[in-house]
Design a protein around this motif. Structure first.
Motif, PDB file in Angstrom:
ATOM      1  N   THR A 193       0.579  -1.370   0.024  1.00  0.00           N
ATOM      2  CA  THR A 193      -0.353  -0.393   0.059  1.00  0.00           C
ATOM      3  C   THR A 193       1.024   1.401  -0.396  1.00  0.00           C
ATOM      4  O   THR A 193       1.890   1.145   0.624  1.00  0.00           O
ATOM      5  CB  THR A 193      -0.800  -0.167   1.140  1.00  0.00           C
ATOM      6  OG1 THR A 193      -1.752  -1.288   0.595  1.00  0.00           O
ATOM      7  CG2 THR A 193      -1.682   1.607   1.373  1.00  0.00           C
ATOM      8  N   SER A 221      -0.688  -4.525  -6.835  1.00  0.00           N
ATOM      9  CA  SER A 221      -0.806  -5.923  -7.454  1.00  0.00           C
ATOM     10  C   SER A 221      -1.665  -6.384  -8.193  1.00  0.00           C
ATOM     11  O   SER A 221      -1.506  -7.482  -9.648  1.00  0.00           O
ATOM     12  CB  SER A 221      -1.971  -7.500  -6.173  1.00  0.00           C
ATOM     13  OG  SER A 221      -1.425  -6.877  -5.439  1.00  0.00           O
ATOM     14  N   TYR A 271      -4.733  -1.586  -7.757  1.00  0.00           N
ATOM     15  CA  TYR A 271      -5.346  -2.397  -5.731  1.00  0.00           C
ATOM     16  C   TYR A 271      -4.119  -3.358  -5.478  1.00  0.00           C
ATOM     17  O   TYR A 271      -2.925  -3.935  -6.095  1.00  0.00           O
ATOM     18  CB  TYR A 271      -5.979  -3.090  -6.062  1.00  0.00           C
ATOM     19  CG  TYR A 271      -7.217  -2.143  -6.295  1.00  0.00           C
ATOM     20  CD1 TYR A 271      -7.794  -1.678  -5.157  1.00  0.00           C
ATOM     21  CD2 TYR A 271      -8.028  -2.642  -8.216  1.00  0.00           C
ATOM     22  CE1 TYR A 271      -9.251  -1.353  -5.294  1.00  0.00           C
ATOM     23  CE2 TYR A 271      -9.033  -1.475  -7.932  1.00  0.00           C
ATOM     24  CZ  TYR A 271      -9.642  -0.977  -6.406  1.00  0.00           C
ATOM     25  OH  TYR A 271     -11.336  -0.449  -7.022  1.00  0.00           O
ATOM     26  N   ASN A 272      -3.676  -3.282  -4.538  1.00  0.00           N
ATOM     27  CA  ASN A 272      -2.340  -4.267  -3.622  1.00  0.00           C
ATOM     28  C   ASN A 272      -4.086  -4.752  -2.958  1.00  0.00           C
ATOM     29  O   ASN A 272      -4.435  -4.617  -2.147  1.00  0.00           O
ATOM     30  CB  ASN A 272      -1.700  -3.160  -2.176  1.00  0.00           C
ATOM     31  CG  ASN A 272      -1.676  -3.887  -0.948  1.00  0.00           C
ATOM     32  OD1 ASN A 272      -1.570  -5.129  -1.711  1.00  0.00           O
ATOM     33  ND2 ASN A 272      -1.297  -3.608  -0.305  1.00  0.00           N
ATOM     34  N   THR A 273      -3.798  -6.341  -3.632  1.00  0.00           N
ATOM     35  CA  THR A 273      -4.767  -7.342  -2.682  1.00  0.00           C
ATOM     36  C   THR A 273      -3.914  -8.120  -1.302  1.00  0.00           C
ATOM     37  O   THR A 273      -4.577  -9.385  -0.802  1.00  0.00           O
ATOM     38  CB  THR A 273      -4.973  -8.156  -4.292  1.00  0.00           C
ATOM     39  OG1 THR A 273      -3.909  -9.045  -4.514  1.00  0.00           O
ATOM     40  CG2 THR A 273      -5.901  -7.539  -5.054  1.00  0.00           C
ATOM     41  N   ASN A 274      -2.621  -7.853  -1.794  1.00  0.00           N
ATOM     42  CA  ASN A 274      -2.208  -8.381   0.305  1.00  0.00           C
ATOM     43  C   ASN A 274      -3.421  -7.680   1.147  1.00  0.00           C
ATOM     44  O   ASN A 274      -1.793  -6.839   2.637  1.00  0.00           O
ATOM     45  CB  ASN A 274      -0.594  -8.436  -0.088  1.00  0.00           C
ATOM     46  CG  ASN A 274      -0.007  -9.279  -0.514  1.00  0.00           C
ATOM     47  OD1 ASN A 274      -0.088 -10.541  -0.478  1.00  0.00           O
ATOM     48  ND2 ASN A 274       0.779  -9.053  -0.778  1.00  0.00           N
ATOM     49  N   VAL A 275      -4.173  -8.003   1.373  1.00  0.00           N
ATOM     50  CA  VAL A 275      -4.670  -7.085   2.323  1.00  0.00           C
ATOM     51  C   VAL A 275      -4.711  -7.875   3.705  1.00  0.00           C
ATOM     52  O   VAL A 275      -5.458  -6.684   4.798  1.00  0.00           O
ATOM     53  CB  VAL A 275      -6.250  -6.941   1.965  1.00  0.00           C
ATOM     54  CG1 VAL A 275      -7.139  -6.593   0.706  1.00  0.00           C
ATOM     55  CG2 VAL A 275      -7.208  -8.117   1.972  1.00  0.00           C
ATOM     56  N   GLU A 321      -4.561 -14.773  -6.370  1.00  0.00           N
ATOM     57  CA  GLU A 321      -2.963 -13.904  -5.632  1.00  0.00           C
ATOM     58  C   GLU A 321      -2.618 -15.574  -4.816  1.00  0.00           C
ATOM     59  O   GLU A 321      -3.620 -16.453  -4.022  1.00  0.00           O
ATOM     60  CB  GLU A 321      -4.112 -14.043  -4.555  1.00  0.00           C
ATOM     61  CG  GLU A 321      -2.516 -12.806  -3.724  1.00  0.00           C
ATOM     62  CD  GLU A 321      -2.569 -11.752  -3.125  1.00  0.00           C
ATOM     63  OE1 GLU A 321      -2.508 -11.568  -1.590  1.00  0.00           O
ATOM     64  OE2 GLU A 321      -3.202 -10.995  -3.325  1.00  0.00           O
ATOM     65  N   HIS A 344      -9.428 -13.427  -5.305  1.00  0.00           N
ATOM     66  CA  HIS A 344      -9.936 -12.420  -5.680  1.00  0.00           C
ATOM     67  C   HIS A 344     -11.167 -12.174  -6.977  1.00  0.00           C
ATOM     68  O   HIS A 344     -10.685 -12.457  -7.632  1.00  0.00           O
ATOM     69  CB  HIS A 344      -9.129 -11.344  -5.795  1.00  0.00           C
ATOM     70  CG  HIS A 344      -7.824 -11.419  -4.778  1.00  0.00           C
ATOM     71  ND1 HIS A 344      -8.131 -11.829  -3.051  1.00  0.00           N
ATOM     72  CD2 HIS A 344      -6.891 -11.438  -3.964  1.00  0.00           C
ATOM     73  CE1 HIS A 344      -7.125 -11.823  -2.060  1.00  0.00           C
ATOM     74  NE2 HIS A 344      -6.584 -11.874  -3.355  1.00  0.00           N
ATOM     75  N   PRO A 355      -5.884  -0.542  -0.872  1.00  0.00           N
ATOM     76  CA  PRO A 355      -6.363  -2.080  -0.445  1.00  0.00           C
ATOM     77  C   PRO A 355      -8.202  -1.785  -1.661  1.00  0.00           C
ATOM     78  O   PRO A 355      -8.373  -0.572  -1.111  1.00  0.00           O
ATOM     79  CB  PRO A 355      -6.816  -2.277   0.900  1.00  0.00           C
ATOM     80  CG  PRO A 355      -5.540  -1.213   1.494  1.00  0.00           C
ATOM     81  CD  PRO A 355      -5.025  -0.295   0.449  1.00  0.00           C
ATOM     82  N   LEU A 371     -13.771  -5.263   1.976  1.00  0.00           N
ATOM     83  CA  LEU A 371     -13.426  -6.485   1.413  1.00  0.00           C
ATOM     84  C   LEU A 371     -13.735  -7.372   2.433  1.00  0.00           C
ATOM     85  O   LEU A 371     -14.733  -7.927   3.233  1.00  0.00           O
ATOM     86  CB  LEU A 371     -12.603  -6.594   2.024  1.00  0.00           C
ATOM     87  CG  LEU A 371     -11.089  -5.681   2.001  1.00  0.00           C
ATOM     88  CD1 LEU A 371      -9.997  -5.635   2.991  1.00  0.00           C
ATOM     89  CD2 LEU A 371     -10.865  -5.702   0.551  1.00  0.00           C
ATOM     90  N   SER A 390     -13.055 -12.799  -1.459  1.00  0.00           N
ATOM     91  CA  SER A 390     -11.726 -13.640  -1.285  1.00  0.00           C
ATOM     92  C   SER A 390     -12.488 -14.987  -0.996  1.00  0.00           C
ATOM     93  O   SER A 390     -12.679 -15.104  -0.185  1.00  0.00           O
ATOM     94  CB  SER A 390     -10.685 -12.390  -0.638  1.00  0.00           C
ATOM     95  OG  SER A 390     -10.617 -12.101  -0.958  1.00  0.00           O
TER      96      SER A 390
END
Length: 608
Positions: free
Chosen positions: A154, A165, A190-194, A219, A228, A248, A252, A271
Motif C-alpha cells: 500500500t 498487485s 490495488y494492493n490485494t495483500n489486504v 493471488e 479474488h 486496498p 473486503l 476473497s
C-alpha cells in the motif's frame, strides 16, 4: 469470419439474445444498445472455426464466447465520429496507418519494480475490455488490466507509491494520432495483500465479467492462495494527479454475495481461500453463460465456483473439487460448453479431462459426473507442459503444446473431446517450453468437413532455435502434416530463446501473427532486434511468410499478447503485453535509471 447476416442484424441479435445486462446510451439523439466485449486469456484458448451445420450454429449461438469472437473479428470499422480528437485527421490518414512502417510503441507505462505479467516460463496475458465494439463508440472508456507478479504494497503518496498487485489503464488510444489525449491514465491500482501478508503475488492472467465491472484473479501464496473477485472503482489507488499509489479495495468480504457490497459506488473484493492449497500456475476460466468459474491448484486438484460475478460466490463442494493428478501443478483449465467438459494440462506432462454435470463426451474414471475422465494422455513424457490446451468446439478437437515429449521432440498433440483419436506432429527439437499456437483466418472461416488453413506455432529448428512452423489439416479438422517451410526467428537455443504464445488477428484484409522471443532476436533478413528480446509480426494472408513483417526489441520478450479492435484509425487497433524483463523508467513512460516492469501498447498498423 464471414457470415450470411448483415452486421446490423448480427449486432441486434447479439445484444438482445445474449447481453440483456448491457447498458443503453444516447448517440446523436437516438437510443442504441451498447455492445461490450471482454477479451482475456481464455479467448486465446477457446477458438471457433465456422459451424458445419445449422444445428451446430444454433447451439453455438447460445455461447457468449462464440459471439465475442465474431464481434472482435467482424465489428464494423470505427468511424471515430464520437472522438473529437480525430476530427482533424487528414485525408488519407487511415491509408497511411496501414502502409508498412517501422514498428513503434504507442505508449509504455510502469508496473513497478520487478513487476511483469507472468514470468519466463509461464507467459500469462493481460486482459482488455472494449466498452462498445460498435462504430462511433466512445472507446476512451476501454481499459486494459495487468497483473504484476510481485507482492502488493500500500502506498501513501506519489513519493511513496507502494506497489500494485493488479493495475488497469484507460484512455488507451492516447499518443500521436490518438483519440484519448497524450498518454494513458491509471484507471485503478490495488494492493490485494489486504491481510498484512507480504508474500502474495498475482502472477496469473485475469478474467473479466461480461459487463466489465468485475475482474477475477488468483493471488498465489504459500499455505493458501485466494481467488479474488474485484468490483473496482475508477480512481481507486491513484492520487490527485492520477499516479498509482496502490490502495486496498475499500470493502473486503470473505463470504456473502455482491448484495453485501455497499451501494455507494465504492470498491468491493470478495476473497475465497484455497486451504491449504497453493495456486501458482492456474488462471481462472469464467463460464459467461452460467456464472461459474474453474481453477486448478498445485496439488493437482480442480476447483469450481458458482455465483461468481452475479450472485453469491461459493466454491462447489458437491462432487467438487476433483483430484485430477495428485501432486502435479495444474495449468489453467479450459471449459468446453459443447461437451460440458474441462480440459487441463499439468507439470507432469499429462493432458486430462473432467466431466461436469450434463457432459456428453467421454466416460468417468469412476462414478458419475462430475468426475475425472476415464482417459488421460501422457503427452509430455514426464516433462512439464506450461500452457493450457487449445480447444476448437466446432470441430471437437483439443490441442496440447509440448516442449519435450520424452523422445527428444517438441510436439503438438491433437485429440477428440474424449481424448481418443490422438494425432502428434513434430515441431522441432526438445528444449525450451513450447507455447500456445494460433489458427489463421482461413481455418477460422472453414468448417468440419471442409477444413482448410493452418495452425501456426513457434516451435523449434533442428538445433532448438525458435522457429515459426505451419501445421495443416485434412477436411475433418485432423492434423495431417507439418510444412517443410520454416522461419527461424531467434538465435538462442533452450529456455532463454523461447517464444511467447502466438496471437492472430485478421484486420483490413491482412492476417497477422504476433509473437516474441525472450532473447536472441535476429538483426538480419528484416529483423530489427540485435540479439535482444524481440516482438515480431508475420503476415500469413498468402500462406507461409518468407520473413517477419516487422520487429522491435523488448527486454526479456513479452507476456502473452492481447489483441484490441479491428479498425482503421490511429491507436484503435492495438496489441497489449508486458515485458518479461526489467527496463529503465526512461524507456517505460518516465525518466530515470530505476528498473521497472513495463506495460506496452503497440498499434497493429505499425507492425505490417
Amino acid at each position: 469470419m464471414t457470415f450470411h447476416i448483415s452486421m446490423k442484424s448480427f449486432v441486434i441479435v447479439a445484444a438482445v439474445t445474449l447481453f440483456p445486462t448491457l447498458l443503453v446510451k444516447q448517440t446523436t439523439g437516438l437510443a442504441t444498445r451498447r455492445v461490450s466485449v471482454p477479451y482475456d486469456w481464455s479467448h486465446q484458448h477457446v477458438v471457433y472455426s465456422r459451424p458445419a451445420s445449422l444445428s451446430q450454429a444454433w447451439k453455438l449461438q447460445q455461447e457468449p464466447r462464440y459471439w465475442q469472437q465474431i464481434m472482435r473479428r467482424n465489428a464494423a470499422r470505427r468511424s471515430g465520429n464520437n472522438l473529437p480528437e480525430l476530427a482533424g485527421t487528414q485525408d488519407g490518414e487511415s491509408d497511411r496507418l496501414h502502409k508498412k512502417s517501422p514498428i513503434h510503441r504507442d505508449w509504455a507505462e510502469s508496473l513497478g519494480s520487478g513487476a511483469s505479467t507472468g514470468n519466463s516460463t509461464y507467459s500469462q496475458f493481460p486482459a482488455k475490455f472494449t466498452f462498445d465494439i460498435s462504430p462511433t463508440s466512445e472507446s476512451c472508456a476501454d481499459y486494459a488490466v495487468f497483473t504484476t507478479n510481485v507482492p502488493g504494497v500500500t502506498g501513501t503518496s506519489e513519493a511513496t507509491p507502494g506497489q500494485a498487485s493488479v493495475i488497469a489503464f484507460q484512455n488507451l488510444y492516447a499518443g500521436t494520432n490518438g483519440a484519448c489525449g497524450a498518454a494513458p491514465t491509471v484507471a485503478w491500482a490495488y494492493n490485494t495483500n489486504v491481510a498484512g501478508d507480504t508474500t502474495g503475488v498475482v502472477n496469473g492472467s485475469p478474467s473479466l465479467s461480461l459487463d466489465g465491472t468485475k475482474v477475477a484473479f488468483v493471488e498465489s501464496k504459500p499455505g493458501g492462495s485466494a481467488l479474488h473477485l474485484l468490483q473496482y472503482t475508477l480512481g481507486d489507488g491513484t492520487d490527485a494527479n492520477g499516479v498509482s499509489v496502490a490502495a486496498p479495495p475499500t470493502n473486503l468480504l470473505s463470504s456473502g454475495g455482491w448484495n453485501s457490497c455497499p451501494t455507494d459506488g465504492s470498491s468491493c473484493m470478495i476473497s475465497l481461500t484455497f486451504t491449504p492449497a497453493t495456486v501458482s500456475s492456474s488462471s481462472p476460466f469464467y463460464h459467461f453463460a452460467t456464472d461459474e468459474l474453474y481453477v486448478g491448484d498445485d496439488n493437482g486438484v480442480l476447483h469450481k465456483f458458482t455465483g461468481v460475478f452475479n450472485g453469491t460466490p461459493t466454491e462447489v463442494t458437491s462432487g467438487w473439487p476433483i483430484a485430477v493428478n495428485p501432486g502435479a501443478i495444474l495449468n489453467p483449465p479450459v471449459f468446453d460448453t459443447a461437451t460440458n467438459n474441462a480440459y487441463v494440462t499439468d507439470s507432469s506432462g499429462l493432458l486430462s479431462y473432467i466431466r461436469d454435470v450434463a457432459s456428453n463426451s467421454g466416460s468417468c474414471a469412476a462414478g458419475n459426473p462430475p468426475c475425472l475422465g476415464a482417459t488421460s494422455l501422457s503427452v509430455g513424457g514426464g516433462h512439464p507442459i506450461v500452457d493450457a490446451p487449445l480447444l476448437d468446439p466446432s470441430t471437437g478437437k483439443v490441442f496440447a503444446f509440448v516442449g519435450n515429449n520424452g523422445g527428444g521432440h517438441a510436439v503438438v498433440v491433437q485429440a477428440n473431446t474424449d481424448l481418443t483419436g490422438v494425432v502428434t506432429q513434430l515441431v522441432g527439437a526438445a528444449g525450451a517450453p513450447l507455447h500456445l499456437g494460433a489458427f489463421d483466418n482461413t481455418y477460422l472461416n472453414s468448417s468440419a468437413g471442409s477444413i482448410s488453413g493452418f495452425l501456426y506455432v513457434c516451435g523449434k529448428g533442428a538445433a532448438d532455435f525458435p522457429t515459426l512452423r505451419q501445421i495443416g489439416f485434412d477436411s475433418s479438422g485432423t492434423m495431417s502434416n507439418v510444412s517443410l517451410r520454416v522461419l527461424q526467428v531467434g538465435n538462442i537455443a533452450g529456455t532463454g530463446g523461447q517464444c511467447s504464445p502466438l496471437t492472430e488477428i485478421f484486420n483490413s484484409g491482412t492476417d497477422f501473427m504476433f509473437f516474441s522471443v525472450q532473447s536472441g532476436g535476429r538483426s538480419n533478413a528484416g529483423f530489427n532486434c540485435g540479439g535482444q528480446g524481440c516482438v515480431m509480426s508475420a503476415v500469413v494472408t498468402g500462406g507461409f511468410p518468407s520473413g517477419v513483417a516487422a520487429s522491435l526489441p523488448e527486454a526479456g520478450g513479452t507476456s502473452g499478447i492481447i489483441i484490441d479492435n479491428v479498425g482503421t484509425f490511429g491507436q484503435d487497433s492495438s496489441l497489449y503485453f508486458s515485458r518479461l524483463g526489467q527496463s529503465t523508467l526512461t524507456s517505460c513512460g518516465g525518466s530515470g535509471s530505476s528498473l521497472v516492469g513495463c506495460a506496452i501498447k503497440l498499434t497493429q498498423s505499425g507492425l505490417n
